[in-house]
Motif scaffolding. Structure first.
Motif, mmCIF file in Angstrom:
data_model
loop_
_atom_site.group_PDB
_atom_site.id
_atom_site.type_symbol
_atom_site.label_atom_id
_atom_site.label_comp_id
_atom_site.label_asym_id
_atom_site.label_seq_id
_atom_site.Cartn_x
_atom_site.Cartn_y
_atom_site.Cartn_z
ATOM 1 N N PHE A 18 37.250 75.736 39.095
ATOM 2 C CA PHE A 18 36.282 75.827 37.873
ATOM 3 C C PHE A 18 35.241 74.608 37.892
ATOM 4 C CE2 PHE A 18 39.294 78.941 36.750
ATOM 5 C CZ PHE A 18 39.033 79.301 35.306
ATOM 6 N N CYS A 61 40.305 66.490 35.487
ATOM 7 C CA CYS A 61 40.822 67.060 36.260
ATOM 8 C C CYS A 61 42.181 66.397 36.885
ATOM 9 C CB CYS A 61 40.025 67.954 37.456
ATOM 10 S SG CYS A 61 38.692 69.123 36.469
ATOM 11 N N VAL A 102 43.423 73.674 32.732
ATOM 12 C CA VAL A 102 43.413 74.402 34.085
ATOM 13 C C VAL A 102 44.009 73.337 35.221
ATOM 14 C CG1 VAL A 102 41.959 75.327 35.838
ATOM 15 C CG2 VAL A 102 41.390 75.480 33.475
ATOM 16 N N HIS A 121 51.588 76.725 30.091
ATOM 17 C CA HIS A 121 50.153 77.084 29.767
ATOM 18 C C HIS A 121 49.890 76.170 28.511
ATOM 19 C CE1 HIS A 121 51.555 80.951 31.650
ATOM 20 N NE2 HIS A 121 50.719 80.301 32.500
ATOM 21 N N ALA A 141 42.869 75.292 41.033
ATOM 22 C CA ALA A 141 41.933 76.321 40.257
ATOM 23 C C ALA A 141 41.050 75.344 39.560
ATOM 24 C CB ALA A 141 43.119 76.972 39.133
ATOM 25 N N ALA A 142 41.552 74.032 39.230
ATOM 26 C CA ALA A 142 40.417 73.085 38.744
ATOM 27 C C ALA A 142 39.348 72.998 39.660
ATOM 28 C CB ALA A 142 41.187 72.069 38.333
ATOM 29 N N VAL A 172 44.920 82.241 34.697
ATOM 30 C CA VAL A 172 44.715 81.019 35.944
ATOM 31 C C VAL A 172 45.880 81.024 36.693
ATOM 32 C CG1 VAL A 172 44.469 78.827 36.110
ATOM 33 C CG2 VAL A 172 42.924 79.748 34.665
ATOM 34 N N PHE A 218 44.488 81.001 30.108
ATOM 35 C CA PHE A 218 45.430 80.034 31.218
ATOM 36 C C PHE A 218 46.495 80.964 31.713
ATOM 37 C CE2 PHE A 218 44.504 76.828 27.560
ATOM 38 C CZ PHE A 218 43.121 76.419 28.179
#
Length: 385
Positions: free
Chosen positions: A93, A231, A82, A21, A89-90, A43, A40
């Motif tokens: 987001f 990302c 992330v 994280h 997950a990115a 996530v 984090f």
């Protein structure tokens, strides 16, 4: 450039190296927003759970900075962090945050944009989404490909062809009865929870966001493309951390890394550090140029600033950043994959997912075609060298 929190300060000689994280920093600087470490962790705990990730993305959209407003580097650090935890997950987001930024750039209040958002701007053979005025507003009809997560989103920024031969951006309610989200035949092993399919529109009301071709000509289009690159790079950091941690685990069990393993780790360090530093410098330049453009330029500095501004365009910046990050990602995938071998790809679920997700995600880069665009701009003099 701001750090994320005190918890992510550089470790001392006796501390463990940063973990899963840990923030992906672009450069050293002051303290950033509080409370990010729990986010984090959330996530990480929500990896694979798209509804939960969408909720987290909506919370992030209320607090995280927008590009070009003075904290671009911090935004890219957050996106990269992330992605280092979970690449998919990115992918949840980034489009939500990009949509909010687009709304703000178009003069709308993003705080009034409820629900989860996407951005659908891709084109495909045999598909066309048309916008037509009906006197009281605009209606969208046609098909749009590559609409990620359309079935679970509430709204989207969508580009459509206009009567004057250009394309414009519109805000659309994806829950409207005229919207049909096709079930994609997603066979990819990467980004399995982020399927991208075709969405069909049948006279769906849409809210215009500025005029024709505004979407592609605004600086924010380039900034959004660089956010995607952040990302990609964050995903590569996660894979490099996997490799570093595997060497540390081997050392603890009595297997010292050989020269090849150490050389590979060194290459990963300089590859990622160079890309991160370049991303940081670009973010700083974006915020500085925005600040200069918003202020009155002193007469004795005007000619110099104009010359400097003419050397670099936002799209040139984007092509350089995306190409640099994509090359770093490809190298990390190759170096780590060849060093770790087939075992972790077959039996380490998190690592195998990260490799597959990132390999697919970075394919959004257009490779030599983007370099050809950059070469054309360079030939015209649009380069800092």
């Amino acid at each position: 450039m701001q750090e994320l929190s005190k918890e992510h300060s550089a470790p001392s000689a006796g501390d463990a190296v940063p973990g899963t994280h840990a923030a992906v920093r672009l450069s050293d600087g002051g303290e950033g927003p509080d409370g990010l470490d729990p986010l984090f962790q959330a996530v990480s705990a929500s990896a694979g759970n798209v509804p939960a990730l969408l909720c987290l993305a909506q919370e992030a959209g209320k607090e995280w900075p927008k590009p070009g407003e003075g904290n671009t580097g911090l935004l890219w650090e957050l996106l990269a962090t992330v992605a280092a935890i979970d690449v998919a997950a990115a992918r949840v987001f980034e489009p939500h945050l990009d949509a909010l930024a687009i709304l703000a750039q178009a003069g709308h209040d993003p705080s009034r944009a409820s629900g989860a958002w996407g951005v659908f701007a891709a084109e495909g053979p045999g598909m066309r989404l048309a916008a037509e005025s009906n006197g009281s507003g605009v209606l969208l009809s046609g098909a749009k490909p590559w609409c990620s997560l359309a079935q679970v989103l509430d709204h989207a920024v969508v580009t459509a062809h206009t009567d004057d031969g250009g394309r414009a951006a519109f805000a659309v309610d994806l829950r409207h009865a005229g919207v049909t989200c096709e079930e994609p035949e997603w066979v990819a092993r990467g980004l399995q929870e982020i399927p991208s399919g075709t969405v069909r529109f049948d006279r769906v009301p849409a809210q215009p966001l500025q005029g024709t071709n505004w979407y592609f000509s605004r600086p924010g289009f380039a900034w959004g493309g660089m956010g995607v690159a952040a990302c990609w790079l964050g995903g590569a950091v996660g894979i490099a951390r996997d490799y570093r941690d595997s060497l540390r685990a081997g050392r603890l069990s009595g297997r010292e890394p050989d020269q090849v393993a150490l050389a590979s780790l060194g290459e990963l360090d300089r590859t990622l550090t160079s890309a991160l530093q370049y991303l940081a410098g670009t973010a700083e330049g974006i915020d500085q140029r925005r600040q200069v453009s918003a202020e009155q330029v002193p007469a004795d500095q005007g000619s110099s600033l104009q010359r400097n501004a003419g050397r670099i365009t936002p799209w040139s910046d984007a092509l350089r950043v995306r190409g640099t990050c994509a090359a770093a990602v490809e190298r990390v995938l190759t170096v780590v994959g060849s060093n770790r071998g087939p075992g972790p790809l077959a039996f380490d679920r998190t690592y195998a997912k990260r490799m597959a997700d990132l390999a697919l995600y970075v394919r959004q880069h257009h490779g030599m075609r983007d370099d050809a665009q950059l070469g054309s701009l360079t030939l015209k003099g649009g380069a800092p060298w």
